[in-house]
Motif scaffolding. Structure first.
Motif, PDB file in Angstrom:
ATOM      1  N   GLU A 339       0.825  -1.205   0.000  1.00 14.12           N
ATOM      2  CA  GLU A 339       0.000   0.000   0.000  1.00 14.12           C
ATOM      3  C   GLU A 339       0.862   1.260   0.000  1.00 14.12           C
ATOM      4  O   GLU A 339       0.597   2.215  -0.753  1.00 14.12           O
ATOM      5  N   VAL A 349      -4.562   5.649  -2.960  1.00 15.82           N
ATOM      6  CA  VAL A 349      -4.693   4.436  -2.146  1.00 15.82           C
ATOM      7  C   VAL A 349      -5.586   4.733  -0.954  1.00 15.82           C
ATOM      8  O   VAL A 349      -5.334   5.687  -0.203  1.00 15.82           O
ATOM      9  N   PRO A 351      -6.295   3.367   2.512  1.00 16.10           N
ATOM     10  CA  PRO A 351      -5.624   2.402   3.390  1.00 16.10           C
ATOM     11  C   PRO A 351      -6.589   1.344   3.892  1.00 16.10           C
ATOM     12  O   PRO A 351      -7.766   1.619   4.142  1.00 16.10           O
ATOM     13  N   SER A 352      -6.087   0.134   4.039  1.00 13.26           N
ATOM     14  CA  SER A 352      -6.869  -0.947   4.613  1.00 13.26           C
ATOM     15  C   SER A 352      -7.258  -0.576   6.036  1.00 13.26           C
ATOM     16  O   SER A 352      -6.622   0.285   6.668  1.00 13.26           O
TER      17      SER A 352
END
Length: 507
Positions: A339, A349, A351-352
């Motif tokens: 990431e 992106v 983020p998770s």
């Protein structure tokens, strides 16, 4: 120990401890203080047990109480604070031996629910004998918490790749220390390990017990060792898991983290290279490591934007540090590096959830972990160099062999701007029986730390978990050999006849 938020278990803790020297107050003085120093009202207090207002604890029928203790043990008739404890009663009252106190590490770790995790690996014989006692140490969690209104969740940062990065670190740490001095200067001198050990003895007395058994992870091993030194006649069966050498409790111990973290990063890189199809980070460990080092260098020039966060060379190594405490965290770390790599390349992106939670803790006050309370203990326990240049010199000397974590393990903290401690650190040197459990690849408390504690606690035995880079073994990392040693000792008081070595059973 410095604690970082991870997605594994409450065992994922990190310890950053800074230097100090001196001679401890002997245990008889502590006994005199308790008997003749006006502390009887604390030892004789009646605890009121209620529900815990904690979903997991309440679900298993645990009870909680607040224990009143003096803020300053030298002034027992002065200001008081409360220490929150939890209790899981012994499962067989007929076989009950006593109480087992505990600490999850940090410092800064709230421990009311620690025994919910640890008891799952305890044998029926152990659970039958002990009331399992969780505790939020003074200044932490529900125990009159320190609140410095910090701008970040933890003071743990890297010193960066160059002087500009180090100067940013110095400015941040000076600001954090000033915030604490401005808001908590009256309490900070008393949020210490020695006072927490005194609180433990008050808990013992208030619960009507003659002695206490104890289980501690990481920084909790230092607390446990200090208790055995200050109150040797009150310590029963003691297990110290992922231990700290009290002779190096301080900056030297923190610096010891550099080498095992570099080794763990290489092990992670080897694993990640074998999963190149999934993470696209390189087909060899050398390529993967080179990519990580390049990512840190790039973040120094242009901070990485990801979600609501901006990561630079001070923060990227801190993020890497978290999942390396357990090899089961390797997939998580690989996903997060992927990431960050994409974000650094200019990709948008999101983020998770795991990465977002870690970043929110790093860049904002932690919802469950108290970085300022942690600093209060670390900085209140020992003296530190107040010369920023001394940290810079250590960083520079470490770079050749520790390109990622040298600037992290040797960096300055808020303790460099803290008032001097009111007490000298405890010198631990005794024959108290204890079982010490240590993994050879531990990234938070290096294996040599456990060996060092074993040397100064001459009545101890050492259980070595060989060739595993894990921090916190019992209750966290499955290993029958280590679990049998711990359970046997807690159940019947039998230490191994000699030091023993256990091997990884997960491969």
């Amino acid at each position: 120990m410095i604690r970082l938020k991870t997605t594994l278990t409450t065992a994922a803790v990190a310890t950053a401890l800074l230097a100090g020297i001196g001679v401890a107050v002997a245990e008889p003085a502590e006994t005199e203080m308790a008997e003749r120093g006006g502390l009887s009202r604390y030892y004789d207090q009646r605890l009121e047990w209620t529900g815990c207002d904690h979903e997991q604890l309440d679900a298993v029928g645990a009870q909680c109480a607040n224990v009143t203790v003096p803020l300053d043990y030298r002034k027992p008739r002065g200001r008081t604070i409360t220490v929150a404890i939890s209790r899981l009663k012994a499962e067989d009252p007929a076989r009950r031996r006593g109480i087992m106190l505990s600490n999850p590490g940090g410092p800064g770790g709230a421990g009311l629910d620690l025994m919910l995790v640890v008891k799952e690996r305890m044998s029926p014989a152990v659970r039958a004998q002990y009331d399992l006692i969780g505790m939020d140490p003074r200044g932490i969690g529900r125990s009159s918490p320190v609140d410095c209104d910090w701008s970040v969740g933890t003071m743990l940062r890297s010193g960066g790749v160059d002087r500009a990065g180090f100067d940013r670190a110095v400015a941040l740490q000076a600001d954090l220390a000033k915030r604490c001095a401005d808001r908590e200067s009256d309490r900070l001198p008393h949020i210490t390990t020695r006072n927490t050990a005194r609180d433990m003895d008050v808990i013992r007395g208030a619960m009507g017990e003659r002695r206490v058994s104890y289980f501690g992870w990481s920084y909790g091993t230092y607390l446990g060792a200090v208790f055995t030194e200050m109150f040797p006649q009150r310590a029963d069966r003691v297990v110290l898991d992922s231990a700290i050498d009290p002779r190096e409790y301080g900056y030297d111990m923190f610096r010891d983290m550099g080498v095992p973290n570099e080794a763990a990063l290489t092990a992670w890189a080897e694993w990640t290279a074998q999963h190149h199809a999934e993470y696209q980070l390189g087909t060899t460990a050398k390529q993967v490591r080179a990519g990580v080092e390049a990512l840190i260098q790039r973040s120094a020039r242009t901070p990485i934007r990801i979600g609501d966060h901006r990561l630079d060379d001070n923060s990227v190594p801190t993020l890497l540090f978290g999942p390396l405490a357990d090899p089961r965290g390797y997939p998580l770390l690989a996903a997060q590096v992927r990431e960050l790599t994409d974000a650094a390349a200019g990709k948008l992106v999101r983020p998770s959830p795991e990465l977002d939670a870690a970043l929110r803790f790093m860049f904002g006050p932690g919802a469950h972990e108290d970085g300022d309370g942690q600093a209060a203990v670390l900085c209140g326990d020992a003296s530190y160099s107040h010369d920023p240049e001394s940290y810079w010199r250590h960083i520079q000397r470490s770079r050749a062999t520790q390109p990622v974590f040298g600037a992290f393990a040797n960096n300055i903290t808020a303790c460099a701007f803290w008032a001097r401690p009111v007490e000298r650190p405890t010198v631990v040197h005794n024959h108290s029986p204890a079982l010490i459990v240590q993994a050879t690849g531990d990234t938070r408390t290096a294996y040599s730390q456990g060996v060092g504690l074993h040397k100064v606690m001459k009545g101890s035995r050492l259980v070595t978990l060989k060739d595993v880079a894990v921090h916190a073994v019992f209750g966290n990392y499955p290993n029958t050999c280590a679990e049998n040693a711990v359970n046997t000792y807690f159940a019947d008081g039998t230490l191994p006849a000699t030091d023993i070595t256990c091997h990884d059973e997960t491969r």
